[in-house]
Design a protein around this motif. Structure first.
Motif, short mmCIF file in Angstrom:
data_model
loop_
_atom_site.label_atom_id
_atom_site.label_comp_id
_atom_site.label_asym_id
_atom_site.label_seq_id
_atom_site.Cartn_x
_atom_site.Cartn_y
_atom_site.Cartn_z
N ASP A 250 0.82 -1.21 0.00
CA ASP A 250 0.00 0.00 0.00
C ASP A 250 0.86 1.26 0.00
OD1 ASP A 250 -2.30 -1.46 -0.07
OD2 ASP A 250 -2.72 -1.30 2.08
N LEU A 251 1.96 1.22 0.74
CA LEU A 251 2.84 2.38 0.80
C LEU A 251 3.44 2.69 -0.58
CD1 LEU A 251 4.36 4.55 2.39
CD2 LEU A 251 6.14 2.84 2.82
N GLU A 252 3.88 1.65 -1.28
CA GLU A 252 4.45 1.86 -2.61
C GLU A 252 3.41 2.43 -3.58
OE1 GLU A 252 5.78 -2.15 -3.20
OE2 GLU A 252 7.87 -1.56 -2.95
N ILE A 253 2.19 1.95 -3.49
CA ILE A 253 1.12 2.45 -4.35
C ILE A 253 0.87 3.92 -4.08
CG2 ILE A 253 -1.35 2.28 -4.86
CD1 ILE A 253 -1.06 -0.77 -4.41
N TRP A 254 0.77 4.31 -2.79
CA TRP A 254 0.53 5.71 -2.45
C TRP A 254 1.70 6.60 -2.84
CZ3 TRP A 254 -3.85 7.90 -1.98
CH2 TRP A 254 -4.95 7.19 -1.53
N LEU A 255 2.93 6.10 -2.67
CA LEU A 255 4.09 6.89 -3.08
C LEU A 255 4.11 7.08 -4.61
CD1 LEU A 255 6.89 5.47 -0.77
CD2 LEU A 255 5.78 7.72 -0.64
N THR A 256 3.70 6.07 -5.34
CA THR A 256 3.63 6.18 -6.80
C THR A 256 2.58 7.20 -7.21
OG1 THR A 256 4.32 3.87 -7.02
CG2 THR A 256 3.27 4.89 -8.93
N ALA B 11 1.34 12.51 -9.29
CA ALA B 11 0.60 13.76 -9.12
C ALA B 11 1.56 14.95 -9.14
CB ALA B 11 -0.21 13.73 -7.83
N CYS B 12 2.70 14.82 -8.45
CA CYS B 12 3.70 15.91 -8.45
C CYS B 12 4.27 16.13 -9.85
CB CYS B 12 4.82 15.60 -7.46
SG CYS B 12 4.31 15.69 -5.74
N ALA B 13 4.56 15.06 -10.56
CA ALA B 13 5.10 15.20 -11.91
C ALA B 13 4.08 15.85 -12.84
CB ALA B 13 5.50 13.83 -12.46
N THR B 14 2.82 15.48 -12.72
CA THR B 14 1.77 16.08 -13.54
C THR B 14 1.61 17.56 -13.21
OG1 THR B 14 0.61 13.97 -13.68
CG2 THR B 14 -0.66 15.95 -14.17
#
Length: 110
Positions: A3-9, A14-17
């Motif tokens: 779950d942590l990896e999914i949220w970090l992704t 979102a930041c890149a966009t």
């Protein structure tokens, strides 16, 4: 993935966009795009649309090129293109193309 990896992704994407979309506001008039590049960028939307629609019209589910008369998507796409050349209305063209595809799919055997 945890779950942590999914949220970090999700956060990273979102930041890149946000960074790429807001860069035009942040940079503003500080960077000028050459006239030649601006001219080329005019064709980007139509190229992107062709890259999305073209394979759907030309390829069968197995991934092979299908130019036969049983390719109803291609026939409806050609009919819709002809309709657009006559009427010059994008909304009408979309409706006409979908009606043509639906009619071909329902009225002719597979």
């Amino acid at each position: 993935m945890s779950d942590l990896e999914i949220w970090l992704t999700i956060i990273a994407l979102a930041c890149a966009t946000a960074a790429t979309r807001s860069s035009f506001w942040v940079i503003g008039e500080h960077v000028s795009i050459p006239t030649r590049v601006q001219g080329m960028l005019r064709y980007a939307p139509s190229c992107a649309l062709a890259a999305i629609i073209g394979p759907d019209l030309l390829l069968d589910p197995a991934g092979a090129v299908d130019l036969g008369l049983h390719n109803y998507k291609l026939i409806a796409g050609v009919a819709a293109s002809g309709y657009y050349l006559v009427r010059k209305s994008m909304l009408e063209t979309i409706i006409f193309g979908m009606l043509a595809y639906t009619a071909l799919r329902l009225l002719l055997p597979a």
